[in-house]
Design an enzyme around this catalytic site. Structure first.
Site, short mmCIF file in Angstrom:
data_model
loop_
_atom_site.label_atom_id
_atom_site.label_comp_id
_atom_site.label_asym_id
_atom_site.label_seq_id
_atom_site.Cartn_x
_atom_site.Cartn_y
_atom_site.Cartn_z
N TYR A 144 -18.48 21.89 9.05
CA TYR A 144 -17.41 21.17 8.49
C TYR A 144 -16.04 21.73 8.82
O TYR A 144 -15.92 22.79 8.50
CB TYR A 144 -17.58 20.94 7.14
CG TYR A 144 -16.86 19.91 6.24
CD1 TYR A 144 -16.91 18.57 6.52
CD2 TYR A 144 -15.97 20.54 5.51
CE1 TYR A 144 -15.76 17.78 5.93
CE2 TYR A 144 -14.67 19.64 4.88
CZ TYR A 144 -14.91 18.23 5.10
OH TYR A 144 -14.20 17.54 4.50
N ASP A 239 -13.11 28.76 12.48
CA ASP A 239 -12.53 28.07 11.46
C ASP A 239 -13.00 29.06 10.23
O ASP A 239 -14.24 28.96 9.92
CB ASP A 239 -13.30 26.90 11.35
CG ASP A 239 -12.87 25.94 9.88
OD1 ASP A 239 -12.42 26.47 9.07
OD2 ASP A 239 -13.30 24.85 9.67
N LYS A 267 -7.20 27.36 1.55
CA LYS A 267 -6.53 27.37 0.43
C LYS A 267 -6.51 28.95 -0.11
O LYS A 267 -5.74 29.48 -1.00
CB LYS A 267 -7.35 26.68 -0.93
CG LYS A 267 -8.62 26.49 -0.54
CD LYS A 267 -9.04 25.13 -0.95
CE LYS A 267 -10.73 24.99 -0.57
NZ LYS A 267 -10.90 24.38 0.71
N1 HOZ Z 1 -15.58 19.88 1.22
C1 HOZ Z 1 -15.52 20.99 -0.33
C2 HOZ Z 1 -16.53 21.88 -0.13
N2 HOZ Z 1 -16.85 22.51 1.21
C3 HOZ Z 1 -15.70 20.08 -1.41
C4 HOZ Z 1 -14.17 19.75 -2.05
C5 HOZ Z 1 -13.88 19.21 -3.22
O1 HOZ Z 1 -14.76 18.30 -3.68
O2 HOZ Z 1 -13.14 19.52 -4.17
#
Ligand code: HOZ
Length: 427
Positions: A144, A239, A267
């Site tokens: 992802y 990544d 983040k």
């Molecule tokens: N895509 C995020 C986890 N790999 C989830 C983000 C969220 O729902 O805040």
């Protein structure tokens, strides 16, 4: 405490926000209950709007390596906010953050700050395509890289959780150049390079697959990607939105000793605030506007509050902290493994550093095909049983849980005890 109950809030949220949430995994859909609305958090603890307390193993999906409301970050945010919330103009602190990332991560010679991991990966691929004058990319099934169109092919995280790994709304022409292989399958990558000779701009990989549960790279896999990318003239993009500064002081690339051409961060470099970054070889980074022709921009990029939080968080990362988190995570691992053994359950505990997951499948998981053979119904029952016991895990089999420096050995022991009880309810 909020005057509305969790269910009342969810009902209201559904009227004005699709599915009641601003990011799909947090809707708790696959675990069959309503999400908890969070009122506040401190250290390793979360409290929902009904006042129930949880030990948090999500940590805002990874970046909160010091825990919630970490003093130096809160102070930095307050001070920065008092000096102005956004300028759309350069600041000295941005230079300090870029310098710090360059110093800590050997492959990074220059950094561009953006607002999220999605922006970072989108820009990294644009850069790679411009640099190589090629279009195709290789990504891994269950990997992802945020929700830009290019990456929503056989994607992990929410896309896998919701069963839409390739999203409607993404034109097939846009993803025609996104080639996929199973994680840990170097031979498949070799074949893709052969079948598309001279056309692959980049290989993008989470060095530890963290959005299909946690899948460590097998020996030689990352090194093989490095060698193939070099020999085929493609850009290797790590990544590290999840692994950067998390699995070690210089991320997964430091842990496994591999030097990518470009790296994306998320983040964690903003102490949990909205930020992202692309970094890497100066030769490639200098393709970015205004030095080079590759366009990328953003008013909020390098936002002073996020940058101040990032500096406070990253400056506090030292070997003592990593050792502490390692010892907490290995305590958790031992406890969870003992529980599995006690109950004669053949499930898989997998982890790299302080990222971990429990797969409800009997085979060790080395790729997405195996991850997706997990018993997700059983995971859902386990998740609910853990939540009832005050342990807040990610609500999907295809996500990682995270341990922070704010967890105490007692928190870990409570999680181990809850794990035993929760596993019992699912057998
Ligand atoms: N895509 C995020 C986890 N790999 C989830 C983000 C969220 O729902 O805040």
């Amino acid at each position: 405490m909020n005057s509305q109950s969790n269910s009342q809030l969810m009902a209201e949220a559904r009227e004005v926000i699709p599915g009641g949430v601003n990011s799909p995994v947090r809707a708790f859909g696959p675990v069959g209950i309503e999400p908890r609305f969070i009122a506040r958090a401190a250290g390793a603890r979360l409290w929902d709007v009904e006042g129930k307390e949880y030990i948090d193993f999500v940590g805002s999906w990874g970046p909160l390596i010091h825990g919630h409301a970490y003093g130096p970050v809160v102070e930095a945010v307050c001070q920065a906010a008092g000096r102005g919330t956004s300028f759309g103009a350069p600041t000295a602190a941005e230079v300090q953050l870029a310098r710090l990332v360059c110093e800590r991560v050997g492959s990074v010679e220059m950094v561009r700050l953006v607002n999220s991991g999605t922006e970072a990966t989108m820009t990294a691929v644009r850069l790679a395509r411009a640099f190589t004058s090629r279009s195709k990319i290789i990504k891994f099934i269950g990997g992802y890289h945020g929700h830009a169109d290019t990456f929503l092919v056989k994607a992990g995280s929410g896309a896998a959780t919701l069963g839409t790994p390739t999203s409607p709304g993404v034109p097939k022409e846009v993803v025609a150049d996104s080639l996929t292989a199973e994680f840990n399958d170097l031979e498949a990558v070799r074949l893709l390079f052969k079948a598309n000779a001279g056309q692959i701009a980049a290989v993008i990989v989470e060095p530890v697959c963290g959005n299909a549960g946690v899948i460590p790279p097998q020996d030689g896999f990352l090194q093989g990607l490095r060698e193939l990318s070099c020999s085929e003239g493609a850009v290797l993009i790590f990544d590290e939105v999840m692994t950067g500064f998390r699995v070690g002081p210089s991320g997964a690339q430091g842990l496994f000793g591999i030097t990518p051409d470009l790296t994306t961060f998320g983040k964690i470099i903003g102490g949990g605030l909205p930020i992202g970054a692309i970094g890497g070889r100066a030769e490639i980074m200098k393709q970015l506007a205004p030095v080079g022709p590759v366009y990328q921009a953003g008013t909020l990029s390098g936002n002073p509050i996020a940058v101040a939080a990032g500096l406070a968080s990253l400056r506090a990362l030292d070997s003592e902290l990593y050792n502490k988190i390692e010892s907490l995570t290995s305590r958790l691992e031992n406890g969870f493994r003992d529980n599995l053994a006690k109950l004669s359950l053949p499930f898989q505990f997998q982890r790299v550093g302080s990222m971990a997951c429990l797969f409800f499948t009997e085979q060790p998981v080395i790729n997405y095909a195996q991850a997706s053979s997990s018993d997700t119904e059983r995971f859902a029952a386990y998740f609910r049983a853990m939540l009832e016991r005050g342990i807040y895990l990610p609500p999907s089999q295809f996500e990682a849980f995270f341990i922070s420096a704010a967890h105490s050995p007692q928190d870990i022991d409570l999680a181990i005890e809850a794990n035993l009880g929760a596993l019992r309810t699912t057998t």
